[in-house]
Scaffold this motif. Sequence first.
Motif, PDB file in Angstrom:
ATOM      1  N   GLY A 133       0.777  -1.240   0.000  1.00 58.19           N
ATOM      2  CA  GLY A 133       0.000   0.000   0.000  1.00 58.19           C
ATOM      3  C   GLY A 133       0.803   1.281   0.000  1.00 58.19           C
ATOM      4  O   GLY A 133       0.227   2.377   0.092  1.00 58.19           O
ATOM      5  N   ALA A 134       2.116   1.188  -0.093  1.00 58.24           N
ATOM      6  CA  ALA A 134       2.939   2.395  -0.128  1.00 58.24           C
ATOM      7  C   ALA A 134       2.973   2.985  -1.538  1.00 58.24           C
ATOM      8  O   ALA A 134       2.751   2.283  -2.525  1.00 58.24           O
ATOM      9  CB  ALA A 134       4.359   2.085   0.339  1.00 58.24           C
ATOM     10  N   GLU A 135       3.245   4.278  -1.612  1.00 62.01           N
ATOM     11  CA  GLU A 135       3.477   4.949  -2.893  1.00 62.01           C
ATOM     12  C   GLU A 135       4.991   4.977  -3.117  1.00 62.01           C
ATOM     13  O   GLU A 135       5.713   5.621  -2.360  1.00 62.01           O
ATOM     14  CB  GLU A 135       2.925   6.373  -2.875  1.00 62.01           C
ATOM     15  CG  GLU A 135       1.417   6.463  -2.702  1.00 62.01           C
ATOM     16  CD  GLU A 135       0.936   7.903  -2.650  1.00 62.01           C
ATOM     17  OE1 GLU A 135       1.566   8.763  -3.319  1.00 62.01           O
ATOM     18  OE2 GLU A 135      -0.035   8.178  -1.934  1.00 62.01           O
ATOM     19  N   VAL A 136       5.441   4.286  -4.129  1.00 62.74           N
ATOM     20  CA  VAL A 136       6.874   4.140  -4.362  1.00 62.74           C
ATOM     21  C   VAL A 136       7.324   5.033  -5.509  1.00 62.74           C
ATOM     22  O   VAL A 136       6.708   5.057  -6.577  1.00 62.74           O
ATOM     23  CB  VAL A 136       7.237   2.669  -4.667  1.00 62.74           C
ATOM     24  CG1 VAL A 136       8.742   2.528  -4.936  1.00 62.74           C
ATOM     25  CG2 VAL A 136       6.818   1.768  -3.508  1.00 62.74           C
ATOM     26  N   TYR A 137       8.409   5.751  -5.263  1.00 63.75           N
ATOM     27  CA  TYR A 137       9.014   6.603  -6.286  1.00 63.75           C
ATOM     28  C   TYR A 137      10.484   6.204  -6.439  1.00 63.75           C
ATOM     29  O   TYR A 137      11.127   5.785  -5.477  1.00 63.75           O
ATOM     30  CB  TYR A 137       8.919   8.076  -5.896  1.00 63.75           C
ATOM     31  CG  TYR A 137       7.508   8.560  -5.709  1.00 63.75           C
ATOM     32  CD1 TYR A 137       6.768   9.037  -6.786  1.00 63.75           C
ATOM     33  CD2 TYR A 137       6.904   8.518  -4.455  1.00 63.75           C
ATOM     34  CE1 TYR A 137       5.454   9.471  -6.619  1.00 63.75           C
ATOM     35  CE2 TYR A 137       5.590   8.937  -4.276  1.00 63.75           C
ATOM     36  CZ  TYR A 137       4.876   9.414  -5.356  1.00 63.75           C
ATOM     37  OH  TYR A 137       3.580   9.825  -5.189  1.00 63.75           O
ATOM     38  N   LEU A 138      10.990   6.345  -7.646  1.00 63.12           N
ATOM     39  CA  LEU A 138      12.383   6.061  -7.921  1.00 63.12           C
ATOM     40  C   LEU A 138      13.087   7.355  -8.309  1.00 63.12           C
ATOM     41  O   LEU A 138      12.472   8.274  -8.857  1.00 63.12           O
ATOM     42  CB  LEU A 138      12.512   5.037  -9.052  1.00 63.12           C
ATOM     43  CG  LEU A 138      11.766   3.709  -8.860  1.00 63.12           C
ATOM     44  CD1 LEU A 138      11.941   2.823 -10.092  1.00 63.12           C
ATOM     45  CD2 LEU A 138      12.213   2.989  -7.597  1.00 63.12           C
ATOM     46  N   SER A 139      14.373   7.402  -8.025  1.00 65.76           N
ATOM     47  CA  SER A 139      15.173   8.568  -8.394  1.00 65.76           C
ATOM     48  C   SER A 139      16.550   8.063  -8.817  1.00 65.76           C
ATOM     49  O   SER A 139      17.166   7.265  -8.106  1.00 65.76           O
ATOM     50  CB  SER A 139      15.301   9.529  -7.209  1.00 65.76           C
ATOM     51  OG  SER A 139      16.034  10.686  -7.575  1.00 65.76           O
ATOM     52  N   ALA A 140      17.022   8.500  -9.973  1.00 68.72           N
ATOM     53  CA  ALA A 140      18.287   7.970 -10.478  1.00 68.72           C
ATOM     54  C   ALA A 140      18.959   8.955 -11.421  1.00 68.72           C
ATOM     55  O   ALA A 140      18.301   9.782 -12.067  1.00 68.72           O
ATOM     56  CB  ALA A 140      18.043   6.649 -11.212  1.00 68.72           C
ATOM     57  N   ALA A 141      20.273   8.848 -11.497  1.00 69.87           N
ATOM     58  CA  ALA A 141      21.027   9.605 -12.490  1.00 69.87           C
ATOM     59  C   ALA A 141      20.722   9.063 -13.877  1.00 69.87           C
ATOM     60  O   ALA A 141      20.294   7.912 -14.035  1.00 69.87           O
ATOM     61  CB  ALA A 141      22.525   9.482 -12.200  1.00 69.87           C
ATOM     62  N   GLN A 142      20.930   9.879 -14.885  1.00 68.26           N
ATOM     63  CA  GLN A 142      20.693   9.441 -16.249  1.00 68.26           C
ATOM     64  C   GLN A 142      21.540   8.208 -16.555  1.00 68.26           C
ATOM     65  O   GLN A 142      22.742   8.176 -16.278  1.00 68.26           O
ATOM     66  CB  GLN A 142      21.027  10.568 -17.232  1.00 68.26           C
ATOM     67  CG  GLN A 142      20.676  10.236 -18.678  1.00 68.26           C
ATOM     68  CD  GLN A 142      20.900  11.418 -19.607  1.00 68.26           C
ATOM     69  OE1 GLN A 142      21.359  12.458 -19.190  1.00 68.26           O
ATOM     70  NE2 GLN A 142      20.581  11.233 -20.875  1.00 68.26           N
ATOM     71  N   GLY A 143      20.899   7.181 -17.104  1.00 70.73           N
ATOM     72  CA  GLY A 143      21.593   5.941 -17.408  1.00 70.73           C
ATOM     73  C   GLY A 143      21.496   4.908 -16.305  1.00 70.73           C
ATOM     74  O   GLY A 143      21.875   3.748 -16.499  1.00 70.73           O
TER      75      GLY A 143
END
Length: 305
Positions: free
Chosen positions: A172-182
């Motif tokens: 039930g969590a809202e998951v977000y991703l964050s990453a450098a290009q590539g």
Amino acid sequence: MRHFISVDQLTTEEIYSILQDAEKLRNNDYKLERQLFAANLFFEPSTRTKMSFVVAERKLGIENLDFHSQNSSVLKGESLYDTAKTFEAIGADFLVVRHEEDDWYKELEGKLSIPLINGGAGAKEHPTQTMLDLLTIYQEFKTFKGLKIAIAGDIKHSRVARSNAVCLQKLGAEVYLSAAQGMERDVLEFPYLPIDEAVEVCDVVMLLRIQHERHEHSVNTYDYLEQYGLTKERESRMKDNAIIMHPAPINRGVEIDTELVECERSRIFKQMNNGVYVRMAIIINVLNEWGILSDKATEKYQTAI
């Protein structure tokens, strides 16, 4: 749960059951009465996962059969299957395996008469790490529903990112991703946020190291912290009750400012501590499923927790 291979195999009820068992084991001195042997077959370097399993096994009274791939018959060409069969033949009651192949367990499926626990599979799965991360989050917030969780770093090469994102969404969590290009991973269908936005809206910021060993070319980390990592300035903009997590090993000054590793928000070393009790719970659940524990031992365990 005949084998503990993936978080995908677990129902919500099974996840919560393992978390509850882990918390109870923390406060109860429980040892198995029968002599059992564990083989931790780690074909990749590991500190936290391997030693956490060793401590979990010893707390349960389980004897560990020592294995170091660099000093084993693997160097002579022995396959994973033959290594596993060897330990089964000499008396191991279960195997914990970490291997660089994403699907190493397919080589062993249906060919062993003892349980398998996945200690890490390539860039695909790290289910016991996910369970200890879940316990850490649950201890903090008492729920997963509605929490906003950012997983930031080398998403493309991280087995933790995939296992955690899928399981957290299931809960039930809202998951977000964050990453450098590539470093993005297109097969993970979760929204991406810039790190500057993620730190302001999320309840949990989970950093990941750059997996240099999985990159085809060397990665320049000169300005990685300032562009993509958790700096002290970004930490100052986090929500009041937000926490910092990291599966480790940590590259201080790369994905996270060194002063934040042990700051008030950090739960990094708490994650490591939780790993022992989560792995104890997983071991007992798997052994119980196989009937390796006697009825008396099972009853004692249920009473103890």
